[in-house]
Design a protein around this motif. Structure first.
Motif, PDB file in Angstrom:
ATOM      1  N   VAL A 152      50.956  66.672 -32.920  1.00 35.83           N
ATOM      2  CA  VAL A 152      51.701  67.759 -32.489  1.00 35.83           C
ATOM      3  C   VAL A 152      52.301  68.500 -33.764  1.00 35.83           C
ATOM      4  CG1 VAL A 152      54.319  68.116 -31.418  1.00 35.83           C
ATOM      5  CG2 VAL A 152      52.725  66.735 -30.486  1.00 35.83           C
ATOM      6  N   LYS A 153      52.252  69.697 -33.951  1.00 29.81           N
ATOM      7  CA  LYS A 153      52.734  70.674 -34.917  1.00 29.81           C
ATOM      8  C   LYS A 153      54.246  70.932 -34.880  1.00 29.81           C
ATOM      9  CE  LYS A 153      48.316  73.226 -34.919  1.00 29.81           C
ATOM     10  NZ  LYS A 153      47.597  74.407 -34.672  1.00 29.81           N
ATOM     11  N   VAL A 154      54.991  70.878 -36.188  1.00 29.88           N
ATOM     12  CA  VAL A 154      56.193  71.172 -36.165  1.00 29.88           C
ATOM     13  C   VAL A 154      56.793  72.296 -36.775  1.00 29.88           C
ATOM     14  CG1 VAL A 154      58.458  69.954 -36.801  1.00 29.88           C
ATOM     15  CG2 VAL A 154      56.618  68.406 -36.024  1.00 29.88           C
ATOM     16  N   VAL A 155      57.439  72.943 -36.029  1.00 28.15           N
ATOM     17  CA  VAL A 155      58.129  74.095 -36.690  1.00 28.15           C
ATOM     18  C   VAL A 155      59.599  74.045 -36.769  1.00 28.15           C
ATOM     19  CG1 VAL A 155      58.769  76.572 -36.209  1.00 28.15           C
ATOM     20  CG2 VAL A 155      56.552  75.758 -35.878  1.00 28.15           C
ATOM     21  N   GLU A 156      60.100  73.943 -37.870  1.00 25.83           N
ATOM     22  CA  GLU A 156      61.737  73.906 -37.708  1.00 25.83           C
ATOM     23  C   GLU A 156      62.539  75.020 -37.894  1.00 25.83           C
ATOM     24  OE1 GLU A 156      62.888  70.423 -40.736  1.00 25.83           O
ATOM     25  OE2 GLU A 156      60.522  70.790 -41.383  1.00 25.83           O
ATOM     26  N   ASP A 157      63.562  75.058 -37.095  1.00 22.81           N
ATOM     27  CA  ASP A 157      64.655  76.112 -37.220  1.00 22.81           C
ATOM     28  C   ASP A 157      65.759  75.467 -38.155  1.00 22.81           C
ATOM     29  OD1 ASP A 157      66.715  77.902 -36.646  1.00 22.81           O
ATOM     30  OD2 ASP A 157      67.388  76.972 -34.811  1.00 22.81           O
ATOM     31  N   CYS A 158      65.908  76.070 -39.322  1.00 18.70           N
ATOM     32  CA  CYS A 158      66.725  75.692 -40.284  1.00 18.70           C
ATOM     33  C   CYS A 158      67.920  76.704 -40.559  1.00 18.70           C
ATOM     34  CB  CYS A 158      66.112  75.376 -41.324  1.00 18.70           C
ATOM     35  SG  CYS A 158      64.516  74.419 -41.230  1.00 18.70           S
ATOM     36  N   ALA A 159      68.292  77.487 -39.207  1.00 17.71           N
ATOM     37  CA  ALA A 159      69.424  78.304 -39.575  1.00 17.71           C
ATOM     38  C   ALA A 159      70.730  77.677 -39.970  1.00 17.71           C
ATOM     39  CB  ALA A 159      69.444  79.102 -38.429  1.00 17.71           C
ATOM     40  N   HIS A 160      70.839  76.374 -39.570  1.00 18.96           N
ATOM     41  CA  HIS A 160      72.139  75.810 -39.587  1.00 18.96           C
ATOM     42  C   HIS A 160      71.944  74.539 -40.849  1.00 18.96           C
ATOM     43  CE1 HIS A 160      74.071  77.024 -35.527  1.00 18.96           C
ATOM     44  NE2 HIS A 160      73.761  77.703 -36.073  1.00 18.96           N
ATOM     45  N   THR A 161      70.889  74.556 -41.201  1.00 19.80           N
ATOM     46  CA  THR A 161      70.752  73.395 -42.318  1.00 19.80           C
ATOM     47  C   THR A 161      70.174  73.965 -43.552  1.00 19.80           C
ATOM     48  OG1 THR A 161      68.548  72.627 -41.375  1.00 19.80           O
ATOM     49  CG2 THR A 161      70.242  71.413 -40.631  1.00 19.80           C
ATOM     50  N   MET A 162      70.184  75.081 -44.182  1.00 13.79           N
ATOM     51  CA  MET A 162      69.692  75.518 -45.217  1.00 13.79           C
ATOM     52  C   MET A 162      70.370  74.602 -46.526  1.00 13.79           C
ATOM     53  SD  MET A 162      69.769  79.329 -47.058  1.00 13.79           S
ATOM     54  CE  MET A 162      68.648  79.947 -45.617  1.00 13.79           C
ATOM     55  N   GLY A 163      69.817  74.167 -47.274  1.00 14.13           N
ATOM     56  CA  GLY A 163      70.314  73.217 -48.278  1.00 14.13           C
ATOM     57  C   GLY A 163      70.488  71.625 -47.881  1.00 14.13           C
ATOM     58  N   ALA A 164      70.297  71.504 -46.673  1.00 14.13           N
ATOM     59  CA  ALA A 164      70.426  70.148 -46.216  1.00 14.13           C
ATOM     60  C   ALA A 164      69.014  69.356 -46.693  1.00 14.13           C
ATOM     61  CB  ALA A 164      70.837  69.840 -44.694  1.00 14.13           C
ATOM     62  N   ALA A 165      69.160  67.865 -46.809  1.00 14.76           N
ATOM     63  CA  ALA A 165      67.997  67.104 -46.833  1.00 14.76           C
ATOM     64  C   ALA A 165      67.989  65.704 -46.298  1.00 14.76           C
ATOM     65  CB  ALA A 165      67.880  67.236 -48.481  1.00 14.76           C
ATOM     66  N   TRP A 166      66.879  65.453 -46.122  1.00 19.57           N
ATOM     67  CA  TRP A 166      66.587  64.252 -45.603  1.00 19.57           C
ATOM     68  C   TRP A 166      65.702  63.383 -46.570  1.00 19.57           C
ATOM     69  CZ3 TRP A 166      68.524  61.116 -41.806  1.00 19.57           C
ATOM     70  CH2 TRP A 166      67.394  59.994 -41.396  1.00 19.57           C
ATOM     71  N   ASN A 167      66.021  62.271 -47.146  1.00 22.68           N
ATOM     72  CA  ASN A 167      65.810  61.423 -48.066  1.00 22.68           C
ATOM     73  C   ASN A 167      65.073  62.261 -49.287  1.00 22.68           C
ATOM     74  OD1 ASN A 167      66.113  58.918 -46.727  1.00 22.68           O
ATOM     75  ND2 ASN A 167      64.321  58.822 -45.726  1.00 22.68           N
ATOM     76  N   GLY A 168      65.891  63.273 -49.497  1.00 22.44           N
ATOM     77  CA  GLY A 168      65.603  64.052 -50.741  1.00 22.44           C
ATOM     78  C   GLY A 168      64.695  65.361 -50.186  1.00 22.44           C
ATOM     79  N   GLN A 169      64.189  65.068 -49.118  1.00 19.92           N
ATOM     80  CA  GLN A 169      63.348  66.592 -48.761  1.00 19.92           C
ATOM     81  C   GLN A 169      64.174  67.371 -47.890  1.00 19.92           C
ATOM     82  OE1 GLN A 169      59.732  66.011 -48.779  1.00 19.92           O
ATOM     83  NE2 GLN A 169      59.461  68.101 -47.934  1.00 19.92           N
TER      84      GLN A 169
END
Length: 173
Positions: free
Chosen positions: A100-117
């Motif tokens: 499954v391909k993942v497209v991320e909507d990051c409108a609310h998480t610009m600058g947030a990271a998961w384990n440095g990513q």
């Protein structure tokens, strides 16, 4: 990211990303049930149909429900809401195992990271809004990022940058 495509809004960035990764009219698209109108609106704009995945009390996609529904679609439009990221390692493992391909909507998480990513960099494409109340404010606007040359090329064409495509120094070949 290798490629970044500017758009008129975050919703257009999502719509462009869905088309660029191959979503066709009638296709089912997984998405979390807690989101804002531009997310299901983007799915509707490409003529696809949403399959809603439950969310947890922490306002993130419920990975157990995703795992139960993963075989129903070939694309997940993941909306990171209110600055919260789910366990992206587990999410990507579920999606990768199912193709499954993942497209991320990051409108609310610009600058947030998961384990440095940084958010928007785990999936095939990341979409951001630069609307008035977002982390980066341009009044209105958005952009899509990807490392995939084919997805980027499709996105450039889909946003109307086809007339002078050869002159775009940042566009893939």
């Amino acid at each position: 990211a290798k490629y970044c495509v500017a758009t008129g809004s975050g919703g257009i960035a999502i719509t462009t990303a869905l088309r660029a990764v191959g979503v066709q009219p009638g296709d089912p698209v997984l998405t979390n049930a807690f989101t804002l109108a531009p997310v299901p609106g983007a799915i509707a704009a490409v003529g696809a149909r949403p399959i809603y995945v439950e969310v947890t009390e922490s306002l993130v996609i419920d990975l157990d429900d995703l795992e139960a529904k993963i075989g129903q679609a070939r694309v997940l439009l993941l909306s990171h809401m209110r600055g919260h990221l789910c366990d992206m390692d587990r999410l990507m493992a579920i999606c990768d195992a199912a193709g499954v391909k993942v497209v991320e909507d990051c409108a609310h998480t610009m600058g947030a990271a998961w384990n440095g990513q940084i958010s928007g960099r785990q999936g095939l494409a990341g979409c951001y809004s630069t609307q008035t109340y977002k982390h980066v404010n341009s009044g209105e606007g958005g952009f899509m990022v990807t490392d995939d040359a084919e997805v980027a090329a499709r996105a450039f064409i889909l946003t109307g940058s086809y007339m002078l495509y050869g002159k775009h120094l940042a566009a893939p070949g």
